[in-house]
Design an enzyme around this catalytic site. Structure first.
Site, PDB file in Angstrom:
ATOM      1  N   ASP A  86      61.081  36.298  21.927  1.00 30.57           N
ATOM      2  CA  ASP A  86      60.800  35.057  22.644  1.00 30.57           C
ATOM      3  C   ASP A  86      60.302  35.377  24.050  1.00 30.57           C
ATOM      4  O   ASP A  86      60.881  36.238  24.735  1.00 30.57           O
ATOM      5  CB  ASP A  86      62.076  34.202  22.705  1.00 30.57           C
ATOM      6  CG  ASP A  86      61.787  32.792  23.178  1.00 30.57           C
ATOM      7  OD1 ASP A  86      61.426  31.954  22.339  1.00 30.57           O
ATOM      8  OD2 ASP A  86      61.935  32.519  24.388  1.00 30.57           O
ATOM      9  N   ILE A  87      59.233  34.691  24.481  1.00 35.05           N
ATOM     10  CA  ILE A  87      58.698  34.916  25.823  1.00 35.05           C
ATOM     11  C   ILE A  87      59.634  34.289  26.861  1.00 35.05           C
ATOM     12  O   ILE A  87      60.009  33.123  26.746  1.00 35.05           O
ATOM     13  CB  ILE A  87      57.290  34.304  25.962  1.00 35.05           C
ATOM     14  CG1 ILE A  87      56.340  34.907  24.924  1.00 35.05           C
ATOM     15  CG2 ILE A  87      56.742  34.542  27.370  1.00 35.05           C
ATOM     16  CD1 ILE A  87      54.955  34.282  24.936  1.00 35.05           C
ATOM     17  N   ASN A  94      53.321  27.719  31.656  1.00 36.73           N
ATOM     18  CA  ASN A  94      52.555  26.500  31.385  1.00 36.73           C
ATOM     19  C   ASN A  94      52.521  25.561  32.591  1.00 36.73           C
ATOM     20  O   ASN A  94      51.488  24.979  32.918  1.00 36.73           O
ATOM     21  CB  ASN A  94      53.147  25.762  30.182  1.00 36.73           C
ATOM     22  CG  ASN A  94      52.726  26.374  28.857  1.00 36.73           C
ATOM     23  OD1 ASN A  94      51.640  26.916  28.739  1.00 36.73           O
ATOM     24  ND2 ASN A  94      53.588  26.295  27.867  1.00 36.73           N
ATOM     25  N   ASP A 103      48.240  29.213  26.372  1.00 37.37           N
ATOM     26  CA  ASP A 103      47.737  29.514  25.029  1.00 37.37           C
ATOM     27  C   ASP A 103      47.118  30.907  24.971  1.00 37.37           C
ATOM     28  O   ASP A 103      47.274  31.631  23.984  1.00 37.37           O
ATOM     29  CB  ASP A 103      46.686  28.480  24.614  1.00 37.37           C
ATOM     30  CG  ASP A 103      47.296  27.118  24.308  1.00 37.37           C
ATOM     31  OD1 ASP A 103      48.536  27.029  24.187  1.00 37.37           O
ATOM     32  OD2 ASP A 103      46.532  26.132  24.192  1.00 37.37           O
ATOM     33  N   GLU A 129      56.922  29.619  21.578  1.00 39.91           N
ATOM     34  CA  GLU A 129      56.703  30.961  22.130  1.00 39.91           C
ATOM     35  C   GLU A 129      57.582  32.010  21.455  1.00 39.91           C
ATOM     36  O   GLU A 129      57.784  33.096  21.986  1.00 39.91           O
ATOM     37  CB  GLU A 129      56.964  30.961  23.642  1.00 39.91           C
ATOM     38  CG  GLU A 129      58.393  30.680  24.041  1.00 39.91           C
ATOM     39  CD  GLU A 129      58.695  29.203  24.237  1.00 39.91           C
ATOM     40  OE1 GLU A 129      59.664  28.892  24.961  1.00 39.91           O
ATOM     41  OE2 GLU A 129      57.969  28.352  23.671  1.00 39.91           O
TER      42      GLU A 129
END
Length: 213
Positions: A86-87, A94, A103, A129
């Site tokens: 997971d980021i 964002n 994106d 993500e």
């Protein structure tokens, strides 16, 4: 465009006549339509399993493929690692730089994962993500080593437009050590991912473990 070649052969010399060309062309047209339909079907099937943004497989494919890999690992007494990635703080990316750049980060990260892993490994966008990775014939310290390599490459990667490092948290579970079913393995990897985030992010944790790799 050419779709194939229709070849006819006869043991008798001069068996084919000029008048045979037109009906054989009709046969070739029928074959071409069949080949084209088969290609369209395969493309449609593939699109159902591919994430439109990143180009890697989606969760639907993951759910199908993990069952196949578990059956294979069980039948041949092999191993299988499930990596959930997971980021970290992706919402901030964002919010600060816009969804278009967010994106692009997802696309580049997908490319990194694909390039750093073997052809037999399966990279999927699990949702948002979060990514899931199937690593056949890999368990224990080896699986943790694979995950740590990914974490380090991503941390050191220069994502254009993002003026700070992009990091990831990773949880790792393996068959049969952390489970023998899809639900058990995914739950174990998810729990390890959650523990990695709780421990400060940008780290790899094994299922049911608490030490940094």
């Amino acid at each position: 465009q050419p779709l194939g070649v229709l070849v006819l052969e006869s043991a008798t010399a001069g068996a084919f006549r000029t008048a045979d060309v037109r009906p054989l062309e009709s046969v070739a047209d029928i074959c071409a339509i069949a080949i084209q339909n088969a290609n369209f079907f395969e493309q449609t099937r593939r699109m159902a399993f591919v994430d439109g943004l990143t180009g890697v497989y989606n969760r639907r494919y993951f759910e199908q493929r993990i069952l196949e890999e578990l059956e294979r690992a069980s039948r041949y007494a092999g191993g299988l690692a499930v990596i959930m990635l997971d980021i970290d703080h992706f919402k901030k990316v964002n919010d600060e730089f816009g969804h278009l750049l967010g994106d692009e980060v997802l696309r580049q990260l997908s490319n990194i994962l694909t390039q750093q892993l073997r052809r037999v490994d399966v990279v999927c966008r699990y949702g948002g993500e979060e990514f899931s990775i199937l690593v056949p014939q890999t368990t224990g310290e080896h699986a943790l080593g694979v995950a740590e390599k990914l974490r380090k490459v991503i941390e050191d990667w220069n994502f254009p437009g993002v003026p700070r490092p992009v990091t990831v948290s990773i949880g790792v579970a393996d068959f049969p050590g952390n489970g023998t079913t899809r639900d058990e393995l995914v739950k174990a990897a998810d729990a390890a991912l959650y523990a990695a985030k709780q421990a400060g992010r940008n780290r790899v944790l094994a299922a049911a473990a608490s030490a940094r790799v």
